[in-house]
Design a protein around this motif. Structure first.
Motif, PDB file in Angstrom:
ATOM      1  N   LEU A   1     -32.986  23.117   3.619  1.00 39.70           N
ATOM      2  CA  LEU A   1     -31.914  24.054   3.273  1.00 39.70           C
ATOM      3  C   LEU A   1     -31.105  24.516   4.480  1.00 39.70           C
ATOM      4  CD1 LEU A   1     -33.607  26.235   0.490  1.00 39.70           C
ATOM      5  CD2 LEU A   1     -31.938  24.386   0.186  1.00 39.70           C
ATOM      6  N   ASP A   2     -31.374  23.974   5.665  1.00 39.56           N
ATOM      7  CA  ASP A   2     -30.575  24.321   6.836  1.00 39.56           C
ATOM      8  C   ASP A   2     -29.120  23.916   6.642  1.00 39.56           C
ATOM      9  OD1 ASP A   2     -32.342  21.858   7.050  1.00 39.56           O
ATOM     10  OD2 ASP A   2     -30.746  21.316   8.457  1.00 39.56           O
ATOM     11  N   ASP A   3     -28.898  22.721   6.067  1.00 36.34           N
ATOM     12  CA  ASP A   3     -27.545  22.242   5.822  1.00 36.34           C
ATOM     13  C   ASP A   3     -26.883  23.012   4.675  1.00 36.34           C
ATOM     14  OD1 ASP A   3     -29.360  21.196   4.005  1.00 36.34           O
ATOM     15  OD2 ASP A   3     -28.933  19.098   4.482  1.00 36.34           O
ATOM     16  N   THR A   4     -27.688  23.356   3.655  1.00 38.13           N
ATOM     17  CA  THR A   4     -27.154  24.097   2.514  1.00 38.13           C
ATOM     18  C   THR A   4     -26.739  25.503   2.924  1.00 38.13           C
ATOM     19  OG1 THR A   4     -28.672  22.836   1.120  1.00 38.13           O
ATOM     20  CG2 THR A   4     -27.636  24.756   0.132  1.00 38.13           C
ATOM     21  N   ASP A   5     -27.518  26.121   3.785  1.00 34.97           N
ATOM     22  CA  ASP A   5     -27.153  27.432   4.322  1.00 34.97           C
ATOM     23  C   ASP A   5     -25.823  27.363   5.057  1.00 34.97           C
ATOM     24  OD1 ASP A   5     -27.684  30.219   5.531  1.00 34.97           O
ATOM     25  OD2 ASP A   5     -27.608  28.934   7.323  1.00 34.97           O
ATOM     26  N   LEU A   6     -25.630  26.321   5.872  1.00 30.67           N
ATOM     27  CA  LEU A   6     -24.372  26.172   6.596  1.00 30.67           C
ATOM     28  C   LEU A   6     -23.212  25.997   5.624  1.00 30.67           C
ATOM     29  CD1 LEU A   6     -23.283  25.909   9.566  1.00 30.67           C
ATOM     30  CD2 LEU A   6     -23.309  23.447   9.187  1.00 30.67           C
ATOM     31  N   ALA A   7     -23.414  25.207   4.568  1.00 33.90           N
ATOM     32  CA  ALA A   7     -22.373  24.996   3.565  1.00 33.90           C
ATOM     33  C   ALA A   7     -21.974  26.300   2.891  1.00 33.90           C
ATOM     34  CB  ALA A   7     -22.854  23.990   2.522  1.00 33.90           C
TER      35      ALA A   7
ATOM     36  N   ALA B   1     -14.963  21.014   7.047  1.00 29.67           N
ATOM     37  CA  ALA B   1     -16.202  20.236   6.942  1.00 29.67           C
ATOM     38  C   ALA B   1     -15.982  19.118   5.933  1.00 29.67           C
ATOM     39  CB  ALA B   1     -17.374  21.114   6.511  1.00 29.67           C
ATOM     40  N   ALA B   2     -16.738  18.039   6.093  1.00 24.77           N
ATOM     41  CA  ALA B   2     -16.637  16.898   5.175  1.00 24.77           C
ATOM     42  C   ALA B   2     -18.020  16.321   4.957  1.00 24.77           C
ATOM     43  CB  ALA B   2     -15.695  15.831   5.740  1.00 24.77           C
ATOM     44  N   ALA B   3     -18.290  15.905   3.711  1.00 25.90           N
ATOM     45  CA  ALA B   3     -19.608  15.372   3.350  1.00 25.90           C
ATOM     46  C   ALA B   3     -19.444  14.028   2.666  1.00 25.90           C
ATOM     47  CB  ALA B   3     -20.335  16.342   2.418  1.00 25.90           C
ATOM     48  N   GLY B   4     -20.261  13.032   3.071  1.00 21.33           N
ATOM     49  CA  GLY B   4     -20.222  11.711   2.471  1.00 21.33           C
ATOM     50  C   GLY B   4     -21.331  11.513   1.453  1.00 21.33           C
ATOM     51  N   HIS B   5     -21.517  10.265   1.037  1.00 18.12           N
ATOM     52  CA  HIS B   5     -22.548   9.904   0.078  1.00 18.12           C
ATOM     53  C   HIS B   5     -23.701   9.197   0.784  1.00 18.12           C
ATOM     54  CE1 HIS B   5     -20.117  10.085  -3.952  1.00 18.12           C
ATOM     55  NE2 HIS B   5     -20.035  11.202  -3.245  1.00 18.12           N
TER      56      HIS B   5
ATOM     57  N   LEU C   1     -23.576  20.206   1.699  1.00 17.35           N
ATOM     58  CA  LEU C   1     -23.588  19.320   2.857  1.00 17.35           C
ATOM     59  C   LEU C   1     -24.980  18.708   2.974  1.00 17.35           C
ATOM     60  CD1 LEU C   1     -21.750  21.590   5.469  1.00 17.35           C
ATOM     61  CD2 LEU C   1     -20.740  19.902   3.916  1.00 17.35           C
ATOM     62  N   GLN C   2     -25.064  17.383   2.973  1.00 14.66           N
ATOM     63  CA  GLN C   2     -26.342  16.700   3.188  1.00 14.66           C
ATOM     64  C   GLN C   2     -26.507  16.488   4.690  1.00 14.66           C
ATOM     65  OE1 GLN C   2     -28.471  16.384   0.931  1.00 14.66           O
ATOM     66  NE2 GLN C   2     -27.406  16.317  -1.011  1.00 14.66           N
ATOM     67  N   GLY C   3     -27.621  16.958   5.237  1.00 15.11           N
ATOM     68  CA  GLY C   3     -27.819  16.929   6.677  1.00 15.11           C
ATOM     69  C   GLY C   3     -27.745  15.551   7.294  1.00 15.11           C
ATOM     70  N   THR C   4     -27.943  14.512   6.497  1.00 12.12           N
ATOM     71  CA  THR C   4     -27.893  13.158   7.030  1.00 12.12           C
ATOM     72  C   THR C   4     -26.509  12.533   6.933  1.00 12.12           C
ATOM     73  OG1 THR C   4     -29.082  11.060   7.070  1.00 12.12           O
ATOM     74  CG2 THR C   4     -28.483  11.914   4.902  1.00 12.12           C
ATOM     75  N   ASN C   5     -25.515  13.276   6.459  1.00 10.13           N
ATOM     76  CA  ASN C   5     -24.180  12.700   6.327  1.00 10.13           C
ATOM     77  C   ASN C   5     -23.121  13.776   6.133  1.00 10.13           C
ATOM     78  OD1 ASN C   5     -21.896  11.201   5.830  1.00 10.13           O
ATOM     79  ND2 ASN C   5     -22.723  10.067   4.092  1.00 10.13           N
ATOM     80  N   PHE C   6     -22.783  14.470   7.190  1.00  7.07           N
ATOM     81  CA  PHE C   6     -21.657  15.389   7.107  1.00  7.07           C
ATOM     82  C   PHE C   6     -21.106  15.649   8.502  1.00  7.07           C
ATOM     83  CE2 PHE C   6     -24.685  18.645   8.322  1.00  7.07           C
ATOM     84  CZ  PHE C   6     -23.935  19.647   8.925  1.00  7.07           C
ATOM     85  N   ALA C   7     -19.899  16.227   8.526  1.00  8.45           N
ATOM     86  CA  ALA C   7     -19.253  16.567   9.795  1.00  8.45           C
ATOM     87  C   ALA C   7     -18.576  17.918   9.644  1.00  8.45           C
ATOM     88  CB  ALA C   7     -18.235  15.502  10.189  1.00  8.45           C
ATOM     89  N   VAL C   8     -18.408  18.602  10.762  1.00 10.92           N
ATOM     90  CA  VAL C   8     -17.805  19.933  10.756  1.00 10.92           C
ATOM     91  C   VAL C   8     -16.965  20.093  12.021  1.00 10.92           C
ATOM     92  CG1 VAL C   8     -19.847  20.970  11.860  1.00 10.92           C
ATOM     93  CG2 VAL C   8     -18.301  22.408  10.525  1.00 10.92           C
ATOM     94  N   ARG C   9     -15.861  20.808  11.911  1.00  7.62           N
ATOM     95  CA  ARG C   9     -15.053  21.086  13.094  1.00  7.62           C
ATOM     96  C   ARG C   9     -15.795  22.053  14.021  1.00  7.62           C
ATOM     97  NH1 ARG C   9      -9.565  19.427  12.640  1.00  7.62           N
ATOM     98  NH2 ARG C   9      -8.908  19.214  10.441  1.00  7.62           N
ATOM     99  N   ARG C  10     -15.638  21.818  15.300  1.00 15.31           N
ATOM    100  CA  ARG C  10     -16.255  22.723  16.262  1.00 15.31           C
ATOM    101  C   ARG C  10     -15.744  24.140  16.081  1.00 15.31           C
ATOM    102  NH1 ARG C  10     -18.889  22.997  20.937  1.00 15.31           N
ATOM    103  NH2 ARG C  10     -19.168  20.755  21.065  1.00 15.31           N
TER     104      ARG C  10
END
Length: 408
Positions: free
Chosen positions: A186-192, A111-115, A160-169
């Motif tokens: 917190l949906d994105d934070t839970d995934l992180a 996974a990768a997260a931007g600013h 992971l900010q839900g408006t700027n991240f990517a994850v491998r399938r």
């Protein structure tokens, strides 16, 4: 190495015009190959139907008020090796995916997260952060713009900010999709946290930039004052029960109540809420927490919709970067000309300078044009001096050089 195919997923409820603007920005991405997935309500789908690239968008109607469920539908439609997420009230810089996907050149990164840039188009809204099972966050001071996998304290995951991240399938296939117990927040934070606890590596990418405006919605006013706190209360209760220590859930909820009360007090102080609003929202928050204490987490299976083949958003090369500049009184002509160039496929930036020290703002217009407006002598970066002596041409050169790393 061949470029990884990326599916960009956007979900939208109640913001059709902003959804349309977001998609115009995505169409200007320099990265290739990209497919675009939109899960939205009927108004949103109708608003984007006449975009000249609408035939290249995979769409799905979703009327439920559940961001996790909508994102899971998007994942079900996607066929890319990498799944990238951006909100409907946001616009990525053209280089967004170029920077973000560079993190996945390391096969260990899942996974990768931007600013995220704030509403003035210049200041940082969210940088790299870490988060633990009690939803406590800490800022990370990372050098450069490229990918980095930071060393984190024990128990902390890269947020992971839900408006700027990517994850491998493959990571989603391993840990499941978004937990639909998190209807909002917190949906994105839970995934992180789930990625972290599965031992999967995440990278921060400071150079991967998305502009986010905090647009009004069914949950907040234009001034960012909340209309409802029920869902964030429910999500916090679910998160603490799921990831925190059992004997510290009550302490975590009490800290969250104090945080939200402080937030409401600030809106009250500035006249954005009335005392009656504050009382109602406190009750709303408690109702949400009560609901979250019985809501069952963990339903993360991706629904089977039938994703078909990868649908490339754009066959032609990356859009040409075009820079235009003028005085404030030339704005109407310049913006009309810029809109025509953008409609033909260019990534157009217009600098509009007035003879003042007014700080600059950057916006992506509804016509698909990046507009930077402010004083000729004003600052375009919050680290600059309040005022500097500039000639017009020198300022244009300086601002063009500042934008090139992100806009081409």
């Amino acid at each position: 190495m061949a470029a990884l195919p990326v599916s960009v997923i956007v979900v939208s409820q109640g913001r059709p015009a902003l959804l349309r603007r977001c998609l115009l920005g995505i169409h200007q991405l320099a990265y290739h190959p990209v497919e675009l997935i939109v899960v939205a309500d009927r108004d949103g789908l109708d608003c984007i139907a006449d975009l000249r690239f609408s035939g290249r968008i995979k769409t799905r109607l979703e009327t439920r008020q559940n961001i996790s469920a909508a994102r899971n539908l998007g994942i079900a439609l996607a066929t890319g090796e990498i799944l990238a997420f951006v909100d409907d009230d946001a616009v990525p810089e053209p280089s967004w995916l170029t920077h973000l996907i560079a993190a996945f050149e390391d096969p260990r990164v899942m996974a990768a997260a931007g600013h995220v840039i704030g509403r003035n188009g210049i200041s940082l809204q969210w940088g790299s952060r870490a988060v633990n099972g009690s939803a406590e966050e800490m800022a990370l001071d990372l050098p450069g713009v490229g990918p980095v996998c930071p060393a984190l304290p024990e128990g902390y995951a890269l947020k992971l900010q839900g408006t700027n991240f990517a994850v491998r399938r493959e990571a989603i296939e391993q840990i499941g999709g978004f937990d639909e117990a998190f209807a909002f927040y917190l949906d994105d934070t839970d995934l992180a946290m789930r990625l972290h606890r599965a031992g999967l590596k995440s990278a921060a990418v400071p150079g991967a930039l998305v502009h986010h405006g905090f647009a009004p919605s069914s949950r907040r006013h234009r001034n960012r004052a909340p209309k409802s706190l029920a869902q964030i209360g429910a999500s916090m209760a679910v998160y603490l029960r799921k990831h925190g220590q059992a004997d510290r859930v009550a302490l975590g909820l009490e800290a969250f109540r104090k945080q939200q009360q402080g937030r409401l007090d600030r809106f009250l102080l500035h006249g954005d809420l009335e005392p009656g609003d504050v009382r109602r929202l406190r009750t709303d928050l408690e109702d949400g927490i009560t609901a979250g204490m019985t809501r069952q987490p963990g339903q993360t299976l991706i629904p089977t919709v039938g994703n078909g083949a990868f649908l490339t958003l754009r066959d032609e090369p990356a859009p040409q970067a075009i820079y235009m500049a003028g005085r404030w009184f030339q704005a109407r002509r310049l913006l009309a000309e810029a809109a025509q160039k953008a409609d033909k496929g260019g990534t157009v930036t217009v600098f509009l300078f007035a003879p003042s020290v007014r700080a600059h703002r950057v916006e992506f217009s509804e016509t698909g044009v990046w507009v930077q407006a402010g004083g000729l002598f004003g600052r375009s970066d919050r680290g600059q001096a309040f005022a500097e002596a500039w000639g017009f041409r020198g300022r244009v050169r300086a601002e063009t050089d500042r934008c090139r790393p992100y806009r081409g």
